[in-house]
Structures are given as structure tokens and as C-alpha cells.
Write a protein that holds these residues in place. Structure first.
Motif, mmCIF file in Angstrom:
data_model
loop_
_atom_site.group_PDB
_atom_site.id
_atom_site.type_symbol
_atom_site.label_atom_id
_atom_site.label_comp_id
_atom_site.label_asym_id
_atom_site.label_seq_id
_atom_site.Cartn_x
_atom_site.Cartn_y
_atom_site.Cartn_z
ATOM 1 N N HIS A 87 0.869 -1.176 0.000
ATOM 2 C CA HIS A 87 0.000 0.000 0.000
ATOM 3 C C HIS A 87 0.910 1.231 0.000
ATOM 4 C CE1 HIS A 87 -3.501 -2.540 0.865
ATOM 5 N NE2 HIS A 87 -2.739 -3.163 1.771
ATOM 6 N N ALA A 88 0.346 2.399 0.232
ATOM 7 C CA ALA A 88 1.165 3.605 0.315
ATOM 8 C C ALA A 88 0.512 4.598 1.265
ATOM 9 C CB ALA A 88 1.354 4.242 -1.061
ATOM 10 N N PHE A 89 1.329 5.247 2.057
ATOM 11 C CA PHE A 89 0.869 6.255 3.020
ATOM 12 C C PHE A 89 1.113 7.622 2.412
ATOM 13 C CE2 PHE A 89 1.423 9.193 6.514
ATOM 14 C CZ PHE A 89 0.481 8.804 7.461
ATOM 15 N N TRP A 90 0.032 8.404 2.242
ATOM 16 C CA TRP A 90 0.176 9.702 1.579
ATOM 17 C C TRP A 90 -0.798 10.703 2.173
ATOM 18 C CZ3 TRP A 90 -2.178 11.719 -3.487
ATOM 19 C CH2 TRP A 90 -1.514 12.881 -3.915
ATOM 20 N N VAL A 91 -0.255 11.775 2.752
ATOM 21 C CA VAL A 91 -1.048 12.916 3.227
ATOM 22 C C VAL A 91 -0.496 14.130 2.487
ATOM 23 C CG1 VAL A 91 -1.935 14.147 5.244
ATOM 24 C CG2 VAL A 91 -1.142 11.785 5.476
ATOM 25 N N PRO A 92 -1.066 14.487 1.344
ATOM 26 C CA PRO A 92 -0.447 15.486 0.455
ATOM 27 C C PRO A 92 -0.144 16.821 1.102
ATOM 28 C CG PRO A 92 -2.291 14.385 -0.626
ATOM 29 C CD PRO A 92 -2.328 13.963 0.799
ATOM 30 N N ARG A 93 -0.972 17.268 2.038
ATOM 31 C CA ARG A 93 -0.758 18.585 2.625
ATOM 32 C C ARG A 93 0.286 18.582 3.734
ATOM 33 N NH1 ARG A 93 -5.655 21.888 4.335
ATOM 34 N NH2 ARG A 93 -4.075 23.510 4.029
ATOM 35 N N LEU A 94 0.760 17.385 4.123
ATOM 36 C CA LEU A 94 1.732 17.298 5.207
ATOM 37 C C LEU A 94 3.086 16.757 4.772
ATOM 38 C CD1 LEU A 94 -0.467 16.010 8.185
ATOM 39 C CD2 LEU A 94 0.018 18.371 7.490
ATOM 40 N N ALA A 95 3.121 15.888 3.764
ATOM 41 C CA ALA A 95 4.399 15.300 3.348
ATOM 42 C C ALA A 95 4.199 14.551 2.043
ATOM 43 C CB ALA A 95 4.940 14.367 4.434
ATOM 44 N N ALA A 106 -6.595 15.104 5.038
ATOM 45 C CA ALA A 106 -6.984 13.882 4.332
ATOM 46 C C ALA A 106 -5.756 13.093 3.910
ATOM 47 C CB ALA A 106 -7.835 14.233 3.114
ATOM 48 N N GLY A 107 -5.863 11.777 4.043
ATOM 49 C CA GLY A 107 -4.805 10.878 3.600
ATOM 50 C C GLY A 107 -5.385 9.763 2.753
ATOM 51 N N ALA A 108 -4.548 9.137 1.956
ATOM 52 C CA ALA A 108 -5.001 8.074 1.071
ATOM 53 C C ALA A 108 -3.852 7.135 0.775
ATOM 54 C CB ALA A 108 -5.555 8.657 -0.229
ATOM 55 N N SER A 109 -4.216 5.906 0.386
ATOM 56 C CA SER A 109 -3.220 4.980 -0.125
ATOM 57 C C SER A 109 -3.012 5.287 -1.598
ATOM 58 C CB SER A 109 -3.679 3.531 0.047
ATOM 59 O OG SER A 109 -2.760 2.656 -0.563
ATOM 60 N N ALA A 110 -1.807 5.685 -1.962
ATOM 61 C CA ALA A 110 -1.517 6.096 -3.339
ATOM 62 C C ALA A 110 -0.903 4.954 -4.139
ATOM 63 C CB ALA A 110 -0.591 7.306 -3.348
ATOM 64 N N GLU A 111 -1.237 3.723 -3.775
ATOM 65 C CA GLU A 111 -0.709 2.551 -4.472
ATOM 66 C C GLU A 111 -1.877 1.636 -4.813
ATOM 67 O OE1 GLU A 111 2.452 0.570 -6.150
ATOM 68 O OE2 GLU A 111 2.793 2.201 -4.725
ATOM 69 N N PHE A 112 -2.093 1.394 -6.119
ATOM 70 C CA PHE A 112 -3.195 0.512 -6.507
ATOM 71 C C PHE A 112 -2.917 -0.900 -6.013
ATOM 72 C CE2 PHE A 112 -5.252 -2.472 -9.438
ATOM 73 C CZ PHE A 112 -6.580 -2.076 -9.250
ATOM 74 N N SER A 113 -3.842 -1.436 -5.228
ATOM 75 C CA SER A 113 -3.607 -2.746 -4.608
ATOM 76 C C SER A 113 -4.870 -3.599 -4.584
ATOM 77 C CB SER A 113 -3.086 -2.548 -3.176
ATOM 78 O OG SER A 113 -3.897 -1.623 -2.472
ATOM 79 N N GLY A 114 -5.771 -3.392 -5.529
ATOM 80 C CA GLY A 114 -6.970 -4.214 -5.593
ATOM 81 C C GLY A 114 -8.220 -3.403 -5.782
ATOM 82 N N THR A 115 -9.358 -4.090 -5.807
ATOM 83 C CA THR A 115 -10.620 -3.423 -6.134
ATOM 84 C C THR A 115 -11.116 -2.483 -5.043
ATOM 85 O OG1 THR A 115 -11.787 -5.376 -5.300
ATOM 86 C CG2 THR A 115 -11.357 -5.278 -7.676
ATOM 87 N N GLY A 116 -10.644 -2.616 -3.821
ATOM 88 C CA GLY A 116 -11.058 -1.702 -2.759
ATOM 89 C C GLY A 116 -10.162 -0.506 -2.591
ATOM 90 N N TYR A 117 -9.252 -0.320 -3.522
ATOM 91 C CA TYR A 117 -8.238 0.741 -3.412
ATOM 92 C C TYR A 117 -8.860 2.118 -3.299
ATOM 93 C CZ TYR A 117 -5.327 4.264 -5.740
ATOM 94 O OH TYR A 117 -4.690 5.406 -6.094
ATOM 95 N N ARG A 118 -9.957 2.370 -4.020
ATOM 96 C CA ARG A 118 -10.540 3.710 -4.065
ATOM 97 C C ARG A 118 -10.987 4.197 -2.691
ATOM 98 N NH1 ARG A 118 -15.968 4.543 -7.452
ATOM 99 N NH2 ARG A 118 -16.687 3.267 -5.706
ATOM 100 N N ASP A 119 -11.434 3.309 -1.834
ATOM 101 C CA ASP A 119 -11.941 3.691 -0.510
ATOM 102 C C ASP A 119 -10.902 3.491 0.599
ATOM 103 O OD1 ASP A 119 -14.492 4.299 -1.585
ATOM 104 O OD2 ASP A 119 -15.001 2.162 -1.577
ATOM 105 N N HIS A 120 -9.655 3.250 0.225
ATOM 106 C CA HIS A 120 -8.605 3.031 1.226
ATOM 107 C C HIS A 120 -8.047 4.382 1.661
ATOM 108 C CE1 HIS A 120 -4.882 0.481 2.484
ATOM 109 N NE2 HIS A 120 -5.683 0.757 3.504
ATOM 110 N N VAL A 121 -8.807 5.093 2.483
ATOM 111 C CA VAL A 121 -8.451 6.455 2.899
ATOM 112 C C VAL A 121 -8.385 6.515 4.423
ATOM 113 C CG1 VAL A 121 -9.470 7.487 0.840
ATOM 114 C CG2 VAL A 121 -10.883 7.165 2.870
#
Length: 261
Positions: A194-202, A226-241
Motif C-alpha cells: 500500500h502507500a501512506f500519503w497525506v499530500p498537505r503534510l508530506a 486527508a490521507g489516502a493509499s496512493a498505491e493501486f492494490s486491488g478493487t477496494g483501493y478507491r476507498d482506502h483512505v
């Protein structure tokens, strides 16, 4: 006398069919008109696409609206790269115009090839790359007694967070941090990448099974980011926030003693 079909005037010739004038479908005039008409269409489509894209932009997941020191460095890097790329593009367009107009360029082939063709892009790209590398080194976590350590564990499709200052405390999909203090996030994964991504912080850092990566984040002010997983890892990726919630000193102390939900 029959018109000369090979002359330049053939491009401006018209044919008359009854009372109707028919423009020729060949020649310079027709091709130029055809190019301009399609260029206007392409410009209109590009403008509409850009405006529609910008209309969908918000500050929630925008790296161009930084709320911490690391994010500001990344936003500055983006701006510098954009200016550098824009400058290269405009310069190349200028050279193309000069070559097209034939301002004696063939007399200075060595200047065009070695100076403008190799030296200019090499120096520019080297400077941009060096700046990016230096900035990347500044973003690396540095040991400090004021640093807060938290742990982020990803799984399909949720995040679980732990806190070094409160070993028994865990939260799901909400990472609590103190505002105004550096926070080292130890990132790992339970299943896939997966990937850890909080665009406004880092920036973004991968969560890899069996490995722990460390990312330094910091929020200037209390609030939710807001943070999100920025790595496509399956069909539930869109809601992995997830959400990073920054607290003032009193709120952070209350959270560590489990006085907050």
C-alpha cells in the motif's frame, strides 16, 4: 492560356460550378486554412479539459496547498520544476521559430548543436536534478528529542495506528498527532503493498509487508488532513483512505490519556 498548376498561384485558384464558387481541396491556402481550423478546435478542447480539471481540484488532497514544512518543500520543488520546464519549452519554441524563419542558423551549426542542443538542456536539467536531490536529503527524518513516533499498519482496506507515547492505544483510519511537532510515522503493511500519503503534510511512502519505512510529517495547525493509499492494490483501493487529526497541546495530552473518542 491554361493556368500553371505547378506555380504558387495555383494555391489561390478557385473553380466556379454554376453560380457557386468551389475552393480547391489542395494547395497551400487550403492546407493552411485546414491547419488553423483544427488548431482552434484543439485549443478549445484543451482549454475546456483544463478548466474542467481545475474545477475538480480541492485543497483536501492537494500537494500545492501545504500545511507543514515537508509539504512546503515539496510544493517549492514542484514550482521550481514547473518554471524550469516552462523555460525550456519556451526557449525551444523560440529556436524553432528562428530556424523556421531562417535567420542564418545554418552558418552557426556548432552553436546550434553543441551550445543550444546539448549544453543548454544539460546544464538546466543538471541544476534541476541537483536541487531535487538536495531537497530530498532535507526531507529525511533527523533524530530529535521533540519527535513523536507513531506506527501505521495498512491492510485491505483499512489503516491501524499505534502510538509510542501510549503503547496500549490504537485507532483505526484516524491518525492523531500533535500540531507543531515533527512526527515520525513507521509505515508497514499486513498483506500487500500500500502507500501512506497525506499530500498537505508530506510526500508518499510505500507500506511494504515485512518492512518498516519511516516518514517525517508535521502539521502547522490543529485540524483534519486527508490521507489516502496512493498505491493501486486491488478493487477496494478507491476507498482506502484515512484522516490525520492534529491536536493542540491540551488536546494531544487528552488523547494520550484516552479522554478523547
Amino acid at each position: 492560356m491554361a493556368p500553371d498548376r505547378d506555380s504558387g498561384f495555383a494555391a489561390s485558384r478557385v473553380d466556379r460550378v454554376g453560380d457557386r464558387i468551389v475552393q480547391p481541396r489542395c494547395g497551400l491556402a487550403f492546407r493552411l486554412n485546414h491547419f488553423l481550423r483544427h488548431r482552434r478546435l484543439a485549443f478549445s478542447l484543451a482549454a475546456m479539459t483544463t478548466l474542467n480539471g481545475l474545477a475538480g481540484c480541492t485543497e483536501t488532497l492537494s500537494a500545492l496547498h501545504p500545511a507543514g514544512p515537508a509539504a512546503r518543500e515539496i510544493a517549492t520543488l514542484w514550482t521550481v520544476m514547473l518554471i524550469g520546464a516552462g523555460g525550456i519549452f519556451l526557449f525551444v519554441m523560440l529556436l524553432l521559430v528562428m530556424a523556421w524563419r531562417g535567420n542564418g542558423a545554418r552558418a552557426d551549426d556548432r552553436v546550434w548543436f553543441w551550445g543550444l542542443g546539448l549544453a543548454f538542456p544539460l546544464v538546466t536539467l543538471t541544476a534541476l536534478t541537483a536541487y531535487g536531490l538536495v531537497l530530498g536529503e532535507r526531507l529525511r527524518p533527523v533524530a530529535s528529542p521533540d519527535v513523536v513516533v507513531v506506527r501505521a499498519e495498512a491492510r485491505q482496506w483499512a489503516w491501524s495506528f499505534g502510538y509510542a507515547d501510549a503503547p496500549g492505544l490504537r485507532t483505526d483510519d484516524i491518525l492523531h498527532i500533535p500540531a507543531g511537532r515533527p512526527v515520525d510515522v513507521e509505515i508497514t503493511s499486513r498483506d500487500v503493498v500500500h502507500a501512506f500519503w497525506v499530500p498537505r503534510l508530506a510526500g508518499k511512502l510505500d507500506a511494504i509487508p515485512g518492512r518498516t519505512n519511516r516518514l517525517r510529517i508535521e502539521a502547522d495547525h490543529p485540524g483534519d488532513y486527508a490521507g489516502a493509499s496512493a498505491e493501486f492494490s486491488g478493487t477496494g483501493y478507491r476507498d482506502h483512505v484515512f484522516t490525520v487529526r492534529a491536536h493542540d497541546p491540551a488536546g494531544w495530552a487528552a488523547f494520550l490519556t484516552a479522554d478523547l473518542p
